[in-house]
Design an enzyme around this catalytic site. Structure first.
Site, short mmCIF file in Angstrom:
data_model
loop_
_atom_site.label_atom_id
_atom_site.label_comp_id
_atom_site.label_asym_id
_atom_site.label_seq_id
_atom_site.Cartn_x
_atom_site.Cartn_y
_atom_site.Cartn_z
N LYS A 154 5.21 0.19 9.35
CA LYS A 154 5.00 1.43 9.17
C LYS A 154 4.77 2.76 9.68
CE LYS A 154 2.97 0.13 4.54
NZ LYS A 154 2.83 -0.25 3.65
N ARG A 193 5.19 -13.41 9.74
CA ARG A 193 5.56 -11.17 9.31
C ARG A 193 7.50 -11.20 9.99
NH1 ARG A 193 1.63 -7.54 9.02
NH2 ARG A 193 3.99 -5.56 9.58
N GLU A 251 1.29 -1.36 -0.38
CA GLU A 251 0.10 -0.11 -0.28
C GLU A 251 0.77 1.17 -0.21
OE1 GLU A 251 -2.50 0.08 3.22
OE2 GLU A 251 -2.95 2.24 2.85
#
Ligand code: ATP
Ligand code: MG
Length: 561
Positions: free
Chosen positions: A273, A263, A38
């Site tokens: 982020k 992850r 994204e």
């Protein structure tokens, strides 16, 4: 065991799956993956893992990997991020060829599919606010309750959805929801929102849309449109998979297989982020590309090589369960690569003046220095040597312990690539601080051999006073002082764990002149000191600023021998 068998054994669970799908002829044996960031921030090391996995699998199985910018939320997304993402993926060493896509490329199709669901009685326009929706949703142990708008006639839904599209309603006043099952044990299946009203221009589609699809309504369908076969994502999407499958089935479209993996987490590091944005906004770091940041831009500025990051991702592997990797492993991969590829140079961080009393006053000679002992093709370079030199203050002790082999009064040491010298006098200032060492050299010891074959135990680095280049050196330590930055005592947040000493600046280091030719971000080794690279700061003013990429000592290799 033969080598192919051995490799077979080492296939992770995702590759095992891809392999068996390919063998069974699923999707006609095609393998097609994608990396779908994204564009709402810069890529970090966690993304690198996903990039290596997706592009790596495509490469290994003769398939393709797309780059897809998942740009469904115009509020947080920026062109600046989208551009940096492309530059970072390329820098890491991967190529999407002409296959760069945007979820926004599919807005027309996604809208048509939403209409299709409404027409099939599988979606409805809901007037509940987000807060009311939350109250209706139920909990993990209690079923939700149906929205009072759930049974709106199809015609009315179509009309209202069209008005949503035309911008006739305010943000949040209506949503389009899939009609699935408010009693499902999976909360994602309880009539999820698939379209929201957002009066905000989009970087790609401008003011065309007042409604935007949710992540869940865009992601699987984008995969489907691109003919993706294996949609690899992180574990938090596991509970979204039934919804992913539901959309593909109910729309009757190509159905990629979603596969989840754990992850990447690294100790002493935040890998989100959102948190990194806070560090930037609060001025805790100098920007997204601060060399202390785990962003690819930061790591690149610090001197990380793409290969070291790829090696790290490969070593870490893929797991089904969450785990935390030690930052030492990352540094080990970095040192390993730098040891092979980084040119060697001479420099001293804390210069101490040396005068060679028996060396001719005006003479300057060139000694040959080895560019990289690991690479025979790297050759040598000339380094100037004269009567006035600098060594590192660390390499001298006036009153040394027994096993100290560096410089001390009367002890002979080797100046790397040059001569044997012996300190004969120590000069101090009024406060007693050592300001200069008077030494004698053996003219017959050039290059490190003497006719009498005597050996010295200590070899130290040095620079020539007249040609050395002054520079600022930035030494970095971990950005956080706690292994798990999110674990905070007394109510604070992760910023309470910031390491106040993560940046130490040395204003007056000296390096051999040829360092100025190294080029920004290209790591080199200052012999015995560590790995460094030139920082872009100072380029304009003509000052030399160095980042320490990583220190020499490899604690990981030591502990894992
Ligand atoms: P963040 O939590 O930092 O905001 P994200 O998952 O929201 O990250 P996206 O841009 O949505 O960021 O991620 C793009 C791809 O990278 C996704 O497929 C995601 O699963 C993967 N990814 C993100 N973070 C990690 C990580 N730490 N380890 C492995 N893959 C990751
Ligand atoms: Mg995300």
């Amino acid at each position: 065991m033969s080598e192919p068998e051995q490799q077979e054994q080492h296939l992770d669970f995702i590759r095992t799956r891809v392999k068996s799908d390919q063998a069974s002829g699923k999707n006609d044996g095609r393998v097609h993956t994608r990396f779908p960031p994204e564009p709402n921030g810069y890529l970090h090391l966690g993304h690198a893992k996903s990039i290596c996995l997706n592009f790596g699998i495509a490469r290994e199985f003769g398939g393709l990997c797309n780059l897809r910018l998942d740009d469904t939320n115009p509020v947080a997304e920026k062109t600046e991020y989208a551009e940096a993402i492309q530059s970072d993926v390329r820098w890491l060493g991967f190529d999407w060829e002409e296959r760069i896509f945007h979820a926004s490329d599919y807005f027309d199709q996604l809208h048509a599919w939403a209409v299709q669901l409404i027409e099939g009685g599988k979606a409805f326009v809901c007037d509940l606010t987000f807060e009311e929706m939350r109250q209706h949703r139920g909990t993990l142990i209690e079923p939700g309750t149906n929205s009072p708008y759930r049974d709106r006639p199809i015609e009315e839904n179509l009309e209202l959805f069209e008005k949503m599209r035309l911008g006739e309603f305010s943000d949040g006043s209506k949503t389009l929801r899939a009609k699935i099952d408010m009693a499902s044990p999976n909360l994602n299946m309880r009539d999820p929102v698939i379209y929201r009203i957002i009066h905000q221009d989009h970087p790609k589609t401008g003011d065309k849309w007042k409604i935007y699809p949710s992540y869940d309504f865009a992601h699987g369908q984008s995969d489907s449109l691109e003919g993706i076969t294996h949609s690899i994502c992180t574990l938090e999407f596991e509970h979204h998979r039934p919804l992913y499958d539901w959309f593909c089935q109910n729309l009757g479209i190509h159905h990629p297989q979603q596969i989840e993996f754990a992850r990447l987490n690294l100790n002493y590091t935040v890998m989100s982020k959102r948190k990194m944005l806070r560090l930037v906004q609060e001025g805790q770091v100098k920007g997204w590309d601060d060399p202390r940041m785990p962003t690819l831009q930061g790591m690149r500025r610090r001197g990380y090589t793409p290969k070291s990051i790829r090696d790290f991702c490969e070593k870490v592997g893929v797991a089904k369960r969450d785990n935390v990797i030690e930052v030492e492993l990352l540094e080990h991969c970095l040192r390993h690569d730098l040891n092979l590829c980084a040119p060697r140079r001479l420099g001293v961080l804390d210069p101490l003046k040396v005068t060679i009393i028996n060396y001719p006053d005006e003479q300057v000679e060139q000694v040959d220095a080895v560019n990289n002992p690991e690479d025979p093709d790297a050759g040598t370079r000339p380094v100037s040597f004269s009567k006035h030199l600098y060594v590192d203050r660390n390499d001298f002790m006036e009153d040394p312990p027994k096993k100290y082999f560096r410089m001390s009064p009367g002890r002979e040491v080797r100046l790397k690539y040059a001569y044997y010298i012996t300190c004969s006098e120590v000069i101090k200032d009024a406060e007693g601080k050592i300001t200069e060492l008077i030494c004698e050299y053996d003219p017959e010891s050039r290059g490190g051999d003497t006719p009498d074959g005597r050996k010295v135990k200590g070899t130290i680095q040095w620079v020539d006073a007249s040609s050395a280049k002054p520079c600022e050196v930035r030494l970095y330590d971990r950005l956080f002082k706690a292994p798990d930055p999110d674990k905070v005592e007394d109510g604070g947040d992760f910023t309470g764990n910031l390491n106040p000493d993560s940046l130490q600046t040395i204003g007056s280091a000296l390096v051999e002149k040829s360092v100025t030719d190294m080029g920004t971000g290209k790591p080199f080794q200052l012999e015995r000191v560590g790995y460094f690279c030139i920082d872009p700061d100072g380029q304009e003013s003509g000052n030399l600023v160095l980042n320490r990429t990583v220190a020499m000592r490899d604690s990981w290799a030591k502990a894992n021998k």
